[in-house]
Enzyme design. Sequence first.
Site, PDB file in Angstrom:
ATOM      1  N   LYS A   1      31.199  38.574  44.761  1.00 33.08           N
ATOM      2  CA  LYS A   1      30.918  38.930  43.370  1.00 33.08           C
ATOM      3  C   LYS A   1      31.176  37.740  42.445  1.00 33.08           C
ATOM      4  O   LYS A   1      31.650  36.682  42.862  1.00 33.08           O
ATOM      5  CB  LYS A   1      31.774  40.128  42.950  1.00 33.08           C
ATOM      6  CG  LYS A   1      31.475  41.404  43.725  1.00 33.08           C
ATOM      7  CD  LYS A   1      32.321  42.561  43.233  1.00 33.08           C
ATOM      8  CE  LYS A   1      32.009  43.840  43.982  1.00 33.08           C
ATOM      9  NZ  LYS A   1      32.827  44.985  43.510  1.00 33.08           N
TER      10      LYS A   1
ATOM     11  N   HIS B   1      44.173  41.214  36.451  1.00 32.04           N
ATOM     12  CA  HIS B   1      43.666  42.082  35.390  1.00 32.04           C
ATOM     13  C   HIS B   1      44.231  41.584  34.057  1.00 32.04           C
ATOM     14  O   HIS B   1      45.394  41.187  33.980  1.00 32.04           O
ATOM     15  CB  HIS B   1      44.080  43.527  35.633  1.00 32.04           C
ATOM     16  CG  HIS B   1      43.666  44.032  36.983  1.00 32.04           C
ATOM     17  ND1 HIS B   1      42.352  44.103  37.368  1.00 32.04           N
ATOM     18  CD2 HIS B   1      44.392  44.466  38.043  1.00 32.04           C
ATOM     19  CE1 HIS B   1      42.279  44.569  38.600  1.00 32.04           C
ATOM     20  NE2 HIS B   1      43.504  44.787  39.034  1.00 32.04           N
TER      21      HIS B   1
ATOM     22  N   GLU C   1      48.303  48.273  37.655  1.00 31.62           N
ATOM     23  CA  GLU C   1      48.018  49.186  38.760  1.00 31.62           C
ATOM     24  C   GLU C   1      49.172  49.233  39.748  1.00 31.62           C
ATOM     25  O   GLU C   1      49.992  48.310  39.825  1.00 31.62           O
ATOM     26  CB  GLU C   1      46.734  48.781  39.484  1.00 31.62           C
ATOM     27  CG  GLU C   1      46.792  47.441  40.192  1.00 31.62           C
ATOM     28  CD  GLU C   1      45.437  47.026  40.760  1.00 31.62           C
ATOM     29  OE1 GLU C   1      44.403  47.303  40.119  1.00 31.62           O
ATOM     30  OE2 GLU C   1      45.428  46.424  41.852  1.00 31.62           O
TER      31      GLU C   1
ATOM     32  N   GLN D   1      42.364  38.341  42.684  1.00 33.50           N
ATOM     33  CA  GLN D   1      42.009  38.824  41.353  1.00 33.50           C
ATOM     34  C   GLN D   1      43.247  39.004  40.484  1.00 33.50           C
ATOM     35  O   GLN D   1      44.378  38.966  40.953  1.00 33.50           O
ATOM     36  CB  GLN D   1      41.279  40.164  41.464  1.00 33.50           C
ATOM     37  CG  GLN D   1      42.108  41.266  42.106  1.00 33.50           C
ATOM     38  CD  GLN D   1      41.324  42.564  42.253  1.00 33.50           C
ATOM     39  OE1 GLN D   1      41.555  43.505  41.510  1.00 33.50           O
ATOM     40  NE2 GLN D   1      40.402  42.600  43.231  1.00 33.50           N
TER      41      GLN D   1
ATOM     42  N   ARG E   1      37.959  37.881  38.974  1.00 36.14           N
ATOM     43  CA  ARG E   1      37.976  37.478  40.383  1.00 36.14           C
ATOM     44  C   ARG E   1      37.879  35.962  40.527  1.00 36.14           C
ATOM     45  O   ARG E   1      37.264  35.293  39.710  1.00 36.14           O
ATOM     46  CB  ARG E   1      36.821  38.138  41.138  1.00 36.14           C
ATOM     47  CG  ARG E   1      36.860  39.658  41.142  1.00 36.14           C
ATOM     48  CD  ARG E   1      35.662  40.242  41.872  1.00 36.14           C
ATOM     49  NE  ARG E   1      35.712  41.708  41.888  1.00 36.14           N
ATOM     50  CZ  ARG E   1      35.202  42.477  40.935  1.00 36.14           C
ATOM     51  NH1 ARG E   1      34.588  41.921  39.902  1.00 36.14           N
ATOM     52  NH2 ARG E   1      35.304  43.793  41.014  1.00 36.14           N
TER      53      ARG E   1
ATOM     54  N   SER F   1      39.127  41.066  46.695  1.00 39.47           N
ATOM     55  CA  SER F   1      39.144  39.720  46.138  1.00 39.47           C
ATOM     56  C   SER F   1      40.512  39.283  45.612  1.00 39.47           C
ATOM     57  O   SER F   1      41.349  40.103  45.220  1.00 39.47           O
ATOM     58  CB  SER F   1      38.130  39.623  44.992  1.00 39.47           C
ATOM     59  OG  SER F   1      38.420  40.575  43.986  1.00 39.47           O
TER      60      SER F   1
ATOM     61  N   LYS G   1      44.619  46.829  32.657  1.00 42.73           N
ATOM     62  CA  LYS G   1      44.500  47.550  33.916  1.00 42.73           C
ATOM     63  C   LYS G   1      45.693  47.291  34.831  1.00 42.73           C
ATOM     64  O   LYS G   1      45.539  46.823  35.955  1.00 42.73           O
ATOM     65  CB  LYS G   1      43.194  47.156  34.622  1.00 42.73           C
ATOM     66  CG  LYS G   1      42.816  48.049  35.793  1.00 42.73           C
ATOM     67  CD  LYS G   1      41.544  47.534  36.465  1.00 42.73           C
ATOM     68  CE  LYS G   1      41.171  48.398  37.650  1.00 42.73           C
ATOM     69  NZ  LYS G   1      39.974  47.904  38.352  1.00 42.73           N
TER      70      LYS G   1
ATOM     71  N   HIS H   1      46.627  38.913  42.809  1.00 44.72           N
ATOM     72  CA  HIS H   1      46.866  39.750  43.974  1.00 44.72           C
ATOM     73  C   HIS H   1      45.576  39.958  44.753  1.00 44.72           C
ATOM     74  O   HIS H   1      44.481  39.680  44.259  1.00 44.72           O
ATOM     75  CB  HIS H   1      47.453  41.115  43.570  1.00 44.72           C
ATOM     76  CG  HIS H   1      46.563  41.923  42.666  1.00 44.72           C
ATOM     77  ND1 HIS H   1      46.473  41.701  41.305  1.00 44.72           N
ATOM     78  CD2 HIS H   1      45.709  42.946  42.933  1.00 44.72           C
ATOM     79  CE1 HIS H   1      45.619  42.558  40.776  1.00 44.72           C
ATOM     80  NE2 HIS H   1      45.125  43.321  41.737  1.00 44.72           N
TER      81      HIS H   1
END
Length: 412
Positions: free
Chosen positions: A295, A104, A129, A102, A289, A100, A127, A270
């Site tokens: 979702k 964080h 990453e 999204q 998202r 997706s 989060k 991203h």
Amino acid sequence: MSSTPVFKIVPTTQQYAWGKIGSSAKVAQFSAASQPGFTIDESSPYAESPSHVSSTGEVLSEHLAKHPELIGGPVSRKFDASNGNLPFLFKVLSIQTALSIQSHPDKATAEKLFATQPEIYKDPNHKPEMALAITPFIALCGFRPLPSIAAFLKLTPELAALIPQAIQDKFVALSNSADPTGPAEKAALRDLFSAVMTADEATFKPLLEALVARYAAGGVKDGEGAEIAELVLRCNNQFPGDIGSFCAFLLNYVTLEPGEAIFLGAGEPHAYIYGECMECMANSDNVIRAGLTPKLRDIPNLVSGLTYNASPAAKHLVSPSSFGSASTLYDPPISEFSVVQVKLAPGAREKHRSIDGPSIAIVTDGAGAVDWGGEKLEVGLGDVFFVGAGTEITFGARDGEFVVYRAFVEAN
């Protein structure tokens, strides 16, 4: 009773819908090679992997809680790891269908979301990453430079028609600013992105259909680019009629070769599109998202939580450095994790200094051994193993090339 500082882990293999199918997935290949009795279903998707202690079946976090020396005092105190949960998660991702659009949240936003919407946002942690490619890898990451977005507004009428003229005019007027991350520029980008992501279906679906039809018929304009057209068609094929397909014009398109990595900090939009990578992140499940997903979408929190730092894709690349003669360090600008790639020629050996924190390592090619304190652990393709804090280890390759990715954390 003390625990051996180096031991194998049995990872969890997930079969999410976005995973690669059957034995085409590295996740499935690694699991089949390392787990007795594991059979690949050639019709099923295999998505991610890293977890139980191999020798006992004990949950890893429970084992670490009983043996805090394996995490180490400094890391336990800094990251509150007394419950045995490491401050990072380390996985292999095999992506066939786009993940997706999204972002964080940062720590403060995560705490607020957890307090107000705990049924959606399950923890109060941020989060950040990093994705480190192990096959050719495609992603969208961060906002394009403002002039690039402005060019697409002029070239692509289907995109421009989504956005009120006043918002377009303000954005275009600021798009060549000498300070692209200034307050006015960020506000203009936010207004434009919000207009796209909140467009009603009656407006954007006919426009997306027209765009897809034009690209499918080969009507790509000079300046739009074949790769963008291919991305729009791919996304629409996977998620028909989804507003997220328009993000191809707003976010940086990145292709990574094996050994290249990108880092996504809090508030950076991203989407991972295709390929396989080692993914390391802070220990959190918080994902906001907004597109390319079946979702829950939380567009208000996504729009309000982004940094709106427009820049070339190169800003997100992680510059590797040496960690030894055959070891390469990927060290993003956060404290929760770093990753080392070890690549040994047949018969070669490589010593790693003791690290003042825990590690998880995954063998992605070949076979060899890990030595420490007069002991040895034989490992091969797909094996995952833990290395406790303060343990000096030596990797040794057998007859072929031996490749290991090691994620670790130190308090300093």
